[in-house]
Each structure stands twice: as C-alpha cells, then as structure tokens.
Scaffold this motif. Structure first.
Motif, PDB file in Angstrom:
ATOM      1  N   ILE A 130       3.311-100.326  12.680  1.00 46.29           N
ATOM      2  CA  ILE A 130       4.165 -99.398  13.418  1.00 46.29           C
ATOM      3  C   ILE A 130       4.807-100.172  14.551  1.00 46.29           C
ATOM      4  CG2 ILE A 130       4.223 -97.289  14.783  1.00 46.29           C
ATOM      5  CD1 ILE A 130       1.774 -96.374  13.181  1.00 46.29           C
ATOM      6  N   ARG A 132      10.338 -97.038  17.323  1.00 45.45           N
ATOM      7  CA  ARG A 132      10.047 -96.139  16.203  1.00 45.45           C
ATOM      8  C   ARG A 132      11.215 -96.009  15.238  1.00 45.45           C
ATOM      9  NH1 ARG A 132       9.626 -92.830  20.723  1.00 45.45           N
ATOM     10  NH2 ARG A 132      11.582 -91.860  21.321  1.00 45.45           N
ATOM     11  N   LEU A 138       3.679 -92.669  12.682  1.00 47.22           N
ATOM     12  CA  LEU A 138       2.242 -92.911  12.572  1.00 47.22           C
ATOM     13  C   LEU A 138       1.666 -92.253  11.323  1.00 47.22           C
ATOM     14  CD1 LEU A 138       1.440 -92.302  16.307  1.00 47.22           C
ATOM     15  CD2 LEU A 138       0.783 -94.372  15.100  1.00 47.22           C
ATOM     16  N   LEU A 150      -0.581-101.585  15.460  1.00 48.41           N
ATOM     17  CA  LEU A 150       0.057-100.555  16.272  1.00 48.41           C
ATOM     18  C   LEU A 150       0.668-101.205  17.502  1.00 48.41           C
ATOM     19  CD1 LEU A 150      -2.881 -97.962  16.263  1.00 48.41           C
ATOM     20  CD2 LEU A 150      -0.969 -98.071  14.655  1.00 48.41           C
ATOM     21  N   PRO A 155       1.740 -97.406  20.208  1.00 46.88           N
ATOM     22  CA  PRO A 155       1.791 -96.278  19.271  1.00 46.88           C
ATOM     23  C   PRO A 155       1.965 -94.915  19.914  1.00 46.88           C
ATOM     24  CG  PRO A 155      -0.474 -97.010  19.568  1.00 46.88           C
ATOM     25  CD  PRO A 155       0.398 -98.011  20.264  1.00 46.88           C
ATOM     26  N   TRP A 178      -4.243-103.322  18.067  1.00 40.60           N
ATOM     27  CA  TRP A 178      -3.502-102.393  18.934  1.00 40.60           C
ATOM     28  C   TRP A 178      -2.850-103.175  20.069  1.00 40.60           C
ATOM     29  CZ3 TRP A 178      -6.458 -98.288  22.306  1.00 40.60           C
ATOM     30  CH2 TRP A 178      -5.546 -97.507  23.010  1.00 40.60           C
TER      31      TRP A 178
END
Length: 522
Positions: A340, A344, A412, A425, A428, A457
């Motif tokens: 991700i 976005r 997501l 991520l 996120p 992350w």
C-alpha cells in the motif's frame, strides 16, 4: 471570549441528499473573527460534503450561509463565496511542481501587467514576496515548487488562496492540511496558522489529529452521520469527551489488541541483507511471521525507498532481499505480497467502482470454471465494506467520489482480504479517523498473529508505532541507526533517536538532538 467576537462565517440548517442518502442533516457551524473552528468527524460523517458545498462544488438542498453578516445565495456559493472572501486549501494543494512559486500564484489571479498587457516582472515579484511573507515563507518567488518542503508547499497554497491577505475580509478553510505531513512539519504549519489567527484571520480547520485541535482551535464542530453532534467552545471538552463525540464510544483499552500482543511470532518471512540503493547503505533487517515491524526515520533516511525496493518497484545496487527464503524476483511470482503506497491514488482506479477496486487483487481467487462469479465478487466486496465501514456502503459507487479516508480504506481492504505472506504499509492510516484507525491497526495485528502475516510498516507518526508495533527500527541517512524491541516502548526515547542528527553523514551514529523532520515520502 469567542462569543464576544463578530461572526465571520455562519452556516445554519445545511442539508444535502445524494439520492436516498442524507449526507448533511440540518448542520450548523459558526466561526468568529480571529478564531479557529476545528471541523471534526469520522470518515463519512459529512465534513467533506460540507466543505465542498461551501466551495460551490455541491449544491445544498436547504440551509443558509452568511459571511460577515451578509447572506449568500446557496446556489451561487462558488461565485458569491469567493467574492465575499471565502478561500479554500484542499488536501491535494493543486500546485504544479515544475513551475515557480510566482507562476503557480499567477495561474489563479494572473500577472501584474501594464496598459499594453506586458507582464511587469519586477512588480509581480515584489507582490509575490509580500504574499509569501504574509504566511511566513522565505523562499524566492522564482523557486520551483518541486524544491520546496511539504510545509512551504502548503503555505504557498495558502498564500495563493488568500491573495493579498486581509484578516478582516478573508475566511480560510483548510481540509486536512497536515494529513500528509510528519509531526515536526505539522508543528511548523500550526505555528503559522496561529500567527494568522492572531492577525484576525478566521479559519475552519479539518483534521483527524486531535492533538492539533488542542494546539490551535478555539471552537469545535463535530459531525457524526451527517448531523452536528456538538458545536461550541473547545474549552468545555476533554480529549476523552472529544473522542467519544467523534466515535460514539468512550475511550477504552482494546482487549482484542491486548490478546493479539501475547501471541508468539515465527520464522523470518522478509530478509533484507546488506541492501544498498540511491539512498540506502547496507540495510539489514528481518520481519518474522506474525510480526509487525515499524520503520521511521529522518528526511532522506530512505524509509519509503526501502518499501519500494522490497516490493520490487525500485532497483537496488547491492545486497539481497528474500521472501520466505526465496529471492525477491521468485517470491513475487507467488503473488502473496501486498503493498500500500503512501499515495493512495497510486493504488486505486478512480474511474472504477468500489467493488471493482476491492476485488481487482482477488480476481484469480474469485474465478470459477465458468469465469468470474458476480455473486462471489459482490459478496467479497461487501465483506470488506462492512469490515472497514466504508461510506457510502454502495459497492457500485465510483471510488473517485469517496472521501480521502474512505479511499484509504478501499486501498487497504483490497489487500487485507487476501492470504498474504507479507504486506508493506507506507503511512497506512493517513486521513483515517481515530476510531477506524484503532480498528484497522487492531485488525492488521490480529491478522498477523492468527495467519502468520509479516507486516513491514513505514510510518512517520511515532505515537502510532509505539502503540501497535512489535519492534521499531529507526533509519538515519540510509542506514538503520537504532532498534527498539523491548515493550512497552518509550515514546520519548524513540522520538529522541528519530530526531537525532549525524555527526558524520556517512555514519548512522549519535549527535545532538535536533528538531529535524521525520521523513514523509522519501
């Protein structure tokens, strides 16, 4: 006191329907001169609809809008609102990076010209310098926007919106200006906004960061399900009160997260061994099955670049990346890696429906001998929509009309429905409300524990890392400079390491603590 100041903006009874859905239901909001009103609410609460209605993008079905006591025609807000001094800065800023600051500002209002139409460059530059100074930007008008830092870009967008700032006339509406800024940069922007407020400028401030609200807001309006749950002075609310108004539930320890934290992790899924690239130098790290590893760092540290390299989007100059013991090129063929990106929009297809965006990664799994089953596709999409509380809940809605936070949920959800070995991520939870953020991170951690999902992350919000990560790595100048593995983590210690500057640019070692910027997009 707030109520002793004249009201600059008053919205009463704002109502807006989209088909059978009531997006705004008799909403009122007021902003006093020289004050900041925070407009808060969960994703889908109606904040974006209200902002777009004030900008004239949506036409209100009912309601009234007054600016400095003058009532406007709600069907002509785009025209009348601007003439009355209403100005907007939206999340995407709408700046052109390859143009100079001066050219970006001129695109909105034109250049200074003489009687023959010739551009007066010296006068134009002087005007731009004054406008930049009014919001605290010291850059040259000829500087390309691409060369500016994130705060200065936002301030340039504010300068363009205000165009010869008049605190007694203009009203500034900011839609999540810090959503894509790291904490240290957000603090700088907030300081500028407070200075503008002190000069008499009224501001409507949309945010999900409640700590910012208490730093700058005088009043708050909280929307929930299209209605105003509260509108009044911020001084009457504690942070727990505000949390409950936004989410509808009291602050509490999440027992699911506490249980998930007790589970054990397994063997390594991701192995990064002596990887070097444009920014990285001999980076080594592992992420085990069922483990959530958070990575943060300074500007230029290469945190986001690490994510792109692991997923195979960016080449490396040395070292090796292995997924479940296999070199990355072979591992990607298994399609059990999710990514991700920070932007976005790079992971979504705005022209396609919510259903299509959610299931596009699962087409092979949903396919049957006769082809894709519409029922299985719909059921898969609805499962994600319910789990992530995506609003509107219509699977056939275009993802392009969703709010930023709901788009992030779709980005997501399309990955978290799959049986993955590793998910990467990058920021996120940006633009996601606090209630959904907690549910989302709890879901990710549960998935990690229950299914052995490894999570890399990449995050600039260290407070979130301290809450949910199993280990935290700090990157500095392309190297890993510190690792925190003993829980509970100390926020102060992680912050101190993340804000530490290098004594030697080639070494990831200590130095005096410095108010440096946490990397965002590097």
């Amino acid at each position: 006191m707030i109520d002793q100041k004249p009201i600059a903006l008053a919205v009463t009874g704002a109502t807006k329907r989209f088909g059978s859905a009531l997006a705004l239901d008799d909403v009122s909001l007021s902003v006093a001169q020289g004050s900041i009103c925070a407009l808060l609410g969960a994703n889908g609460s109606g904040k974006s609809t209200l902002i777009r209605a004030l900008a004239g993008y949506h036409l209100l079905d009912a309601g009234a809008v007054q600016i400095h006591g003058e009532e406007l025609n709600v069907h002509r807000l785009a025209e009348q609102g601007r003439a009355a001094g209403l100005r907007f800065v939206h999340q995407d800023l709408a700046l052109i990076p390859d143009l100079s600051i001066m050219d970006n500002l001129a695109l909105e209002r034109g250049y200074v010209r003489d009687g023959s139409g010739t551009i007066q460059w010296r006068r134009e530059e002087e005007r731009v310098r004054r406008e930049l100074a009014s919001v605290g930007v010291e850059a040259s008008p000829s500087e390309r926007v691409a060369h500016l830092g994130p705060v200065d870009r936002t301030l340039v967008a504010i300068a363009r919106a205000l165009d010869r700032l008049d605190g007694n006339r203009n009203i500034l509406v900011l839609d999540e200006p810090t959503a894509r800024l790291p904490q240290s940069e957000a603090a700088k922007l907030i300081a500028r906004l407070v200075a503008l407020k002190e000069r008499g400028l009224p501001i409507v401030y949309v945010t999900h960061r409640l700590d910012e609200v208490y730093k700058l807001a005088d009043a708050v309006t909280v929307l929930r399900d299209g209605r105003a749950a509260f509108s009044g002075p911020l001084s009457t609310l504690s942070s727990d009160d505000l949390h409950k108004l936004i989410t509808g539930v009291a602050v509490r320890m999440n027992p699911r997260l506490a249980a998930a934290a007790k589970s054990a992790v397994g063997k390594a899924v991701l192995e990064v061994m002596d990887v070097s690239s444009q920014r990285l130098t001999n980076v080594t790290l592992t992420v085990q099955r069922g483990e959530v590893v958070g990575v943060t760092g300074l500007i230029g540290s290469g945190r986001s670049e690490l994510g792109r390299i692991v997923y195979g989007l960016q080449s490396r100059t040395g070292g090796e990346v292995r997924i479940s013991g296999k070199p990355i090129d072979l591992a990607l063929a298994s399609r059990r890696i999710g990514y991700i990106p920070q932007d976005r929009r790079a992971g979504l297809f705005p022209a396609l429906s919510v259903e299509e965006n959610i299931t596009i990664t699962a087409a092979e799994r949903l396919n049957q001998w006769f082809g894709l089953s519409p029922k299985r596709v719909r059921d898969a999409a609805l499962k994600v929509i319910r789990a992530f509380q995506i609003r509107p809940a219509d699977p056939l809605s275009s993802v392009g009309i969703l709010s930023g936070g709901n788009q992030q949920k779709v980005a997501l959800g399309k990955w978290l429905q799959l049986p993955l070995d590793l998910i990467i991520l990058d920021e996120p939870t940006q633009a996601i409300d606090i209630g959904t953020k907690q549910d989302l991170m709890t879901t990710i951690k549960e998935r990690a524990r229950a299914e052995g999902l490894a999570v890399l992350w990449l995050e600039s919000d260290i407070e979130e890392l301290v809450k949910y990560a199993d280990r935290i790595l700090v990157m500095n100048a392309g190297r890993t400079s510190a690792e925190f593995s003993q829980q509970p983590f100390s926020l102060q210690e992680v912050l101190a390491e993340a804000y530490r500057m290098n004594d030697d640019p080639g070494e990831a070692k200590g130095g005096a603590a410095h108010a440096a910027r946490i990397e965002h997009g590097g």
